[in-house]
Design an enzyme around this catalytic site. Structure first.
Site, short mmCIF file in Angstrom:
data_model
loop_
_atom_site.label_atom_id
_atom_site.label_comp_id
_atom_site.label_asym_id
_atom_site.label_seq_id
_atom_site.Cartn_x
_atom_site.Cartn_y
_atom_site.Cartn_z
CE LYS A 1 -4.02 -2.22 2.00
NZ LYS A 1 -5.09 -2.23 2.97
CG ASN B 1 -7.62 0.62 -0.75
OD1 ASN B 1 -7.74 1.78 -1.18
ND2 ASN B 1 -8.65 -0.08 -0.35
CB ALA C 1 0.66 2.11 15.74
CG ASN D 1 0.98 -0.35 18.34
OD1 ASN D 1 0.24 -1.27 17.98
ND2 ASN D 1 2.24 -0.25 17.94
NE ARG E 1 4.86 0.12 13.76
CZ ARG E 1 4.22 -0.84 13.09
NH1 ARG E 1 3.88 -1.96 13.71
NH2 ARG E 1 3.90 -0.67 11.83
P1 NAP Z 1 0.49 -4.32 10.36
O1 NAP Z 1 0.93 -3.08 9.67
O2 NAP Z 1 1.39 -5.49 10.35
O3 NAP Z 1 0.18 -3.94 11.89
C1 NAP Z 1 -0.12 -4.92 12.82
C2 NAP Z 1 -0.54 -4.27 14.14
O4 NAP Z 1 -0.90 -5.34 15.00
C3 NAP Z 1 0.56 -3.48 14.81
O5 NAP Z 1 -0.01 -2.40 15.50
C4 NAP Z 1 1.14 -4.51 15.79
O6 NAP Z 1 1.73 -3.95 16.92
C5 NAP Z 1 -0.12 -5.24 16.21
N1 NAP Z 1 0.18 -6.58 16.73
C6 NAP Z 1 0.64 -7.63 16.03
N2 NAP Z 1 0.80 -8.68 16.86
C7 NAP Z 1 0.45 -8.27 18.11
C8 NAP Z 1 0.38 -8.91 19.37
N3 NAP Z 1 0.75 -10.20 19.51
N4 NAP Z 1 -0.04 -8.20 20.43
C9 NAP Z 1 -0.41 -6.91 20.26
N5 NAP Z 1 -0.37 -6.25 19.09
C10 NAP Z 1 0.04 -6.93 18.01
O7 NAP Z 1 -0.90 -4.84 9.78
P2 NAP Z 1 -2.06 -3.99 9.09
O8 NAP Z 1 -1.82 -3.90 7.64
O9 NAP Z 1 -2.24 -2.74 9.83
O10 NAP Z 1 -3.32 -4.96 9.27
C11 NAP Z 1 -3.93 -5.15 10.55
C12 NAP Z 1 -5.22 -5.95 10.41
O11 NAP Z 1 -6.17 -5.26 9.64
C13 NAP Z 1 -5.04 -7.26 9.66
O12 NAP Z 1 -4.84 -8.29 10.58
C14 NAP Z 1 -6.31 -7.47 8.87
O13 NAP Z 1 -7.10 -8.51 9.42
C15 NAP Z 1 -7.04 -6.17 9.02
N6 NAP Z 1 -7.45 -5.63 7.70
C16 NAP Z 1 -8.77 -5.50 7.47
C17 NAP Z 1 -9.21 -4.95 6.29
C18 NAP Z 1 -10.69 -4.83 6.01
O14 NAP Z 1 -11.05 -4.37 4.93
N7 NAP Z 1 -11.55 -5.19 6.94
C19 NAP Z 1 -8.30 -4.53 5.32
C20 NAP Z 1 -6.95 -4.69 5.58
C21 NAP Z 1 -6.53 -5.23 6.79
P3 NAP Z 1 3.30 -3.56 16.95
O15 NAP Z 1 3.40 -2.23 16.31
O16 NAP Z 1 3.64 -3.53 18.40
O17 NAP Z 1 4.03 -4.62 16.20
#
Ligand code: NAP
Length: 566
Positions: A319, A344, A411, A433, A438
């Site tokens: 993205k 996106n 975040a 977060n 972050r």
């Molecule tokens: P990302 O950039 O990898 O961010 C992941 C986030 O989750 C970060 O804030 C991370 O925290 C946190 N995290 C990961 N593991 C964790 C844990 N064990 N405990 C606490 N926090 C944790 O991912 P993203 O692209 O933002 O996507 C996030 C979610 O959005 C996806 O899982 C997906 O299901 C959802 N999504 C939904 C749509 C929709 O249209 N509904 C579209 C896209 C994505 P840290 O910063 O501490 O690592």
């Protein structure tokens, strides 16, 4: 060979005579599903005693015109015997009163000896047979490792062979760019040609065979692994990709990401195109994570004008790459993509003009607006960065949002887009977060940014202890907690002791639709919104930009629920 109607050949492997009845039944089923040809892959059967009779039975009882292929082991088949025996068998098959429509033989083997070539000629050259009953030769070449270095030479040799009625070239694609070369070959072919790319990168070549006038495309029977990597089923080609409706002028769309094979977007967009009779097709386009791959794949697809690429959905991890790509290539960014640095959606004008749009955030804000009792469409417009004066009741909606405090959990990429969108709508956003730095980085990027039409965005980093303050109207999970296949599918980003009563809790995770967070929230008296609401809306918004028509009401939600088994 433009103008030719590309048929679907279902490739059925028959390893022994005991499988013939089942194989015929399978063929009848797939012809019923719409396959126009059957390829009998009899590599192993051909080595059995009585092979000729078995193969002739398959040909005689075939429910559609057929191809007989005894594929050699060195071109991906199972035949390990002598070439002379193989060709003698083909010769006997071709000479029978009910020979197959085609036999397939490899160019490399044909070229090995004049004697062998002579015998293959006999398999396809029966002057006594009426023309429409004659067996013709598909001359083929395969590379299961990658693009053959001598691809052009191989093709030239096939064109030069007078007995070659149809040439076939198939190689393992190393990127979606390989498909473009296959299309170029099809456009320039002097004779009927099958040009296919194998593997996950090759799906566009299998579907767009119809757009570029290939002689045929192969499909696998349902529940069967297929005869080559990446083959779709007949039903996938016809129902999911609307193969029969594809024309030379079909506009191409797709979803770019890594990994991409589980994406549900092709199910939604293709069904939408079908429902509004739009001449478009939407394909999965896996692009490895690095910027260089993204840049090279997009440039190649955009530069190849006959592809008619008109738009892309862009997902993880590209993205931010999309914003960079559009910036570097003189395109336009919508205000939200500009602000949050990720988009996106790529729109490609008929003149090649590029535009990056973020539909994730307006979709999330609209979904949350429903839960909060606010106007979703006006909220989405504000979240997209449209000036408040240009939004119907904009001032009033903005004021209503200004009175809302929303906790954004996470975040990462989605959190950044959601926080940007919510703050543009007017909400007071607090980001929580696991990695505090972050959340603080998000604050410094988004807080106090000027809003279109006046005012300043409110986005601050929260301390974990503040999550339970009881002062949030809504919580939005943007972490991957609770997601199937994510870091912890059983976990919730909110502890049991946080008061949720009377608030709205929204998850962006949609696999599964009922996450541990939503179950907890529902049991605590919160109003819950699952991730499908955002997913469906962002797809509907993309669809509208792709086609200039609204997505049929309820179609995407219904398809998503079926796909997720909800
Ligand atoms: P990302 O950039 O990898 O961010 C992941 C986030 O989750 C970060 O804030 C991370 O925290 C946190 N995290 C990961 N593991 C964790 C844990 N064990 N405990 C606490 N926090 C944790 O991912 P993203 O692209 O933002 O996507 C996030 C979610 O959005 C996806 O899982 C997906 O299901 C959802 N999504 C939904 C749509 C929709 O249209 N509904 C579209 C896209 C994505 P840290 O910063 O501490 O690592």
């Amino acid at each position: 060979m433009r103008g030719h109607h590309t048929r679907i050949a279902v490739a059925i492997t028959v390893e022994g005579s005991d499988e013939i009845a089942t194989a015929l039944q399978m063929a009848r089923h797939e012809v019923g599903n719409g396959a126009g040809l059957v390829e009998w892959r009899v590599d192993a059967l051909a080595e059995e005693a009585g092979a000729l009779q078995s193969i002739l039975r398959l040909v005689r009882e075939s429910p559609a015109p057929c191809i007989v292929t005894i594929r050699h082991a060195d071109e991906g088949g199972a035949w390990r015997g002598d070439d002379t025996d193989r060709v003698s068998l083909l010769e006997a098959i071709g000479a029978s009163d009910f020979g197959p429509r085609y036999v397939d033989f490899e160019m490399a083997h044909l070229a090995r000896s004049a004697n062998l070539r002579q015998k293959v000629m006999l398999a396809v050259d029966h002057a006594s047979q009426p023309r429409d009953l004659k067996t013709s030769l598909i001359l083929s070449t395969h590379d299961f490792d990658g693009r053959p270095a001598d691809l052009t030479r191989r093709l030239a040799a096939m064109w030069a062979e007078p007995a070659c009625a149809v040439a076939k070239i198939a190689w393992k694609a190393r990127s979606v760019r390989d498909c473009l070369e296959a299309f170029e070959l099809l456009r320039e072919a002097p004779k009927p040609l099958i040009a296919l790319c194998m593997g996950a990168f090759g799906m566009p070549s299998r579907v767009l065979a119809a757009k570029f006038g290939a002689f045929l495309t192969y499909a696998r029977p349902e529940g069967d692994p297929g005869t080559a990597p990446g083959q779709p089923t007949v039903s996938q080609l016809r129902e999911l990709y609307r193969f029969d409706a594809l024309t030379r002028g079909t506009c191409v769309f797709g979803v770019v990401g890594w990994p991409i094979e589980h994406s549900l977007s092709p199910h939604l967009h293709n069904a939408g195109f079908g429902a509004i009779h739009f001449d478009g097709v939407y394909l999965p386009m896996p692009v490895p994570p690095e910027w260089e791959h993204f840049k090279a794949s997009l440039h190649a697809m955009l530069d190849f004008k006959p592809l008619d690429l008109r738009g892309l959905s862009v997902t993880l991890p590209h993205k931010e790459h999309l914003v960079r790509f559009v910036r570097e290539n003189g395109g336009r960014l919508d205000p939200l993509s500009e602000r949050c640095g990720s988009a996106n959606t790529l729109l490609v004008g008929a003149d090649g003009a590029l535009e990056a749009v973020n539909t994730d955030a307006p979709a999330a804000v609209a979904a949350l607006a429903v839960g909060l009792g606010l106007d979703p469409d006006a909220s989405a417009q504000l979240a997209a960065g449209i000036d408040v004066a240009r939004v119907r009741d904009g001032d009033s909606i903005r004021r209503q949002w200004t009175a809302r405090r929303v906790a954004v959990l996470g975040a990462g990429g989605v959190a950044r887009a959601v926080a940007a969108g919510l703050s543009l709508a007017g909400a007071k956003v607090v980001v929580f977060n696991r990695t505090q730095s972050r959340a603080e980085a998000l604050e410094s990027q988004l807080h106090n940014q000027p809003m279109p039409g006046g005012g300043r965005a409110h986005v601050v980093a929260g301390r974990p202890s503040e999550l339970g303050c009881g002062c949030f109207h809504a919580f939005v999970n943007c972490t991957s907690l609770g997601m199937e296949g994510g870091p912890d599918s059983k976990a919730s980003p909110i502890e049991d002791d946080v008061s949720l009563d009377g608030s709205v809790v929204m998850d962006t995770v949609y696999r599964p639709m009922r996450t541990p967070l939503l179950r907890l929230a529902a049991s605590r008296g919160a109003r819950v919104i699952d991730g499908s609401a955002m997913f469906v809306r962002q797809a509907e918004m993309q669809f509208e930009r792709f086609t200039d028509r609204a997505a049929p009401a309820g179609l995407f939600q219904g398809l998503l629920e079926v796909a997720l088994g909800a």
